[in-house]
Write an enzyme that holds these catalytic residues in place. Structure first.
Site, PDB file in Angstrom:
ATOM      1  N   GLU A 144       4.771  57.296  60.953  1.00 18.45           N
ATOM      2  CA  GLU A 144       4.987  58.636  60.375  1.00 18.45           C
ATOM      3  C   GLU A 144       4.143  59.628  61.163  1.00 18.45           C
ATOM      4  OE1 GLU A 144       4.157  58.889  56.117  1.00 18.45           O
ATOM      5  OE2 GLU A 144       3.514  60.973  56.326  1.00 18.45           O
ATOM      6  N   GLU A 149       1.198  70.048  57.462  1.00 19.13           N
ATOM      7  CA  GLU A 149       0.920  69.544  56.124  1.00 19.13           C
ATOM      8  C   GLU A 149      -0.398  70.106  55.610  1.00 19.13           C
ATOM      9  OE1 GLU A 149       0.484  65.297  55.626  1.00 19.13           O
ATOM     10  OE2 GLU A 149       1.203  65.401  53.574  1.00 19.13           O
TER      11      GLU A 149
HETATM   12  C1  LIG Z   1       6.340  65.095  51.385  1.00 14.25           C
HETATM   13  O1  LIG Z   1       5.727  65.019  52.616  1.00 14.25           O
HETATM   14  C2  LIG Z   1       4.651  64.127  52.807  1.00 14.25           C
HETATM   15  C3  LIG Z   1       4.460  64.065  54.272  1.00 14.25           C
HETATM   16  O2  LIG Z   1       3.290  64.464  54.636  1.00 14.25           O
HETATM   17  C4  LIG Z   1       4.905  62.744  52.305  1.00 14.25           C
HETATM   18  O3  LIG Z   1       3.742  61.958  52.371  1.00 14.25           O
HETATM   19  C5  LIG Z   1       5.433  62.811  50.939  1.00 14.25           C
HETATM   20  O4  LIG Z   1       5.833  61.523  50.565  1.00 14.25           O
HETATM   21  C6  LIG Z   1       6.611  63.737  50.883  1.00 14.25           C
HETATM   22  N1  LIG Z   1       7.133  63.776  49.597  1.00 14.25           N
HETATM   23  C7  LIG Z   1       8.364  63.384  49.444  1.00 14.25           C
HETATM   24  C8  LIG Z   1       8.904  63.391  48.103  1.00 14.25           C
HETATM   25  O5  LIG Z   1       9.055  63.045  50.335  1.00 14.25           O
END
Ligand SMILES: *[C@@H]1O[C@H](CO)[C@@H](O)[C@H](O)[C@H]1NC(C)=O
Ligand SMILES: *[C@@H]1O[C@H](CO)[C@@H](O)[C@H](O)[C@H]1NC(C)=O
Ligand SMILES: *[C@@H]1O[C@H](CO)[C@@H](O)[C@H](O)[C@H]1NC(C)=O
Length: 333
Positions: A144, A149
């Protein structure tokens, strides 16, 4: 049948030469996708799913988002907006949270450059926006990369890799940001990952200060030997090819990256598979909702409460600026 006339031979020679020149310049890339305005609806799918990070969020599908104007696209100039509901006081005790959006690219990418021309990012207490790349079906094995962020308007952007065990970063790197944990292993310290913190001002990399400056450009370059992320504010010294968003870019002219992840002790093709681009906005949850962080950022009361008196449930107007606005995303290979 083609007879090799002198002109054809010349063209052949020229194209062979340009292939050689292109492969010699590792930093030069040709544009493969220009995603802008309503083009986002072709390039991305809306994901009406539960939030794996336990946010107080209700991710809606595209039709619902369009009906509620949680997404909006226009042309001349191209704009694409993704926003959270900023009008509803949440009262349904069984409900999952504030309506918002999560989109995922239909295409996947291994080695590539992605340039995100962002005019505005979500801001507000309790917000947790992200622009990132991953392979959800094989997480964390496929890795990832978090490009943008942060939480609760707190200061600076964090660029972070998350991987299976065995990928670590050297302490000394050529980057303008400040490295945190060096192991990218998701199993360590609550999946902190190997992050690099950007500047909070000069340039303003995140939240209200980023928005006040008109946003800017985030760019990712992923090769088999490194992953780099750059950031340039709207009115800063941005490379001409980034500003133009045209047919090609040459990352060799982009200067020292904000975050550099070399393959010194991380075999990039082994730890990173073909990734989708994901853009999402959640609230509270595993990161933004930690009371210490939430209060520490100067945010009022608590992010969420069981009786729906928490900040995110009770204060829709606080999320008027909880939106992404993109001028474009350009992909180069
Ligand atoms: C939103 O983004 C973050 C990435 O940094 C991730 O860790 C998180 O799981 C994400 N939430 C969803 C619902 O995808
Ligand atoms: C929908 O959102 C866009 C972008 O923020 C805005 O310009 C437009 O006026 C909104 N439309 C309605 C019907 O509210
Ligand atoms: C780093 O990348 C280079 C070039 O792709 C490669 O030759 C080298 O083996 C890689 N090193 C590691 C540790 O993966």
């Amino acid at each position: 049948m083609l007879t090799p006339t002198p002109t054809r031979l010349l063209l052949l020679a020229a194209s062979t030469l340009s292939t050689l020149v292109t492969s010699a310049l590792a930093g030069s890339y040709a544009r493969t996708e220009h995603i802008a305005g309503a083009g986002f609806y072709n390039a991305f799918e809306f994901q009406a799913i539960g939030d794996p990070t336990h946010g107080r969020v209700n991710y809606v599908d595209q039709a619902t988002a369009q009906r509620a104007n949680l997404t909006f696209a226009s042309s001349s100039p191209d704009k694409f907006v993704l926003r959270a509901d900023a009008t509803t006081v949440l009262s349904d005790a069984g409900g999952v949270g504030r309506s918002s959006v999560r989109i995922r690219s239909r295409n996947t990418y291994t080695t590539h450059v992605a340039v995100f021309d962002v005019a505005h990012m979500p801001q507000g207490c309790g917000t947790w926006p992200a622009i990132w790349e991953t392979d959800e079906a094989s997480w964390p094995r496929g890795g990832e990369v978090d490009i943008v962020e942060g939480v609760n308007d707190d200061g600076a952007n964090a660029v972070t890799l998350h991987t299976a065990p065995g990928c670590t970063m050297p302490a000394q790197r050529t980057e303008t940001g400040t490295p945190g944990q060096l192991s990218c292993d998701t199993a360590l310290n609550g999946n902190a990952g190997c992050g690099v913190r950007l500047a909070s001002s000069s340039p303003a990399s995140y939240g209200p200060a980023f928005n006040a400056a008109g946003g800017g450009w985030y760019a990712l370059e992923r090769t088999d030997s490194f992953i780099n992320v750059w950031f340039w504010p709207r009115n800063g010294a941005v490379p001409a090819d980034v500003r133009a968003g045209g047919g090609s870019v040459d990352t060799a002219g982009w200067g020292v990256p904000a975050a550099n992840f070399p393959n010194t002790s991380c075999d990039i093709p082994r730890f990173f598979s073909a990734h989708n681009i994901i853009i999402n906005l959640t609230f509270c949850g595993d990161w933004a909702g930690q009371q210490g962080l939430y209060a520490g950022a100067g945010c009022p009361s608590t992010c969420i409460t069981d009786d729906r008196t928490g900040y995110v449930d009770a204060n829709p107007a606080a999320f008027r600026n909880a939106y992404f606005e993109f001028n474009a995303i350009n992909i180069y290979k």
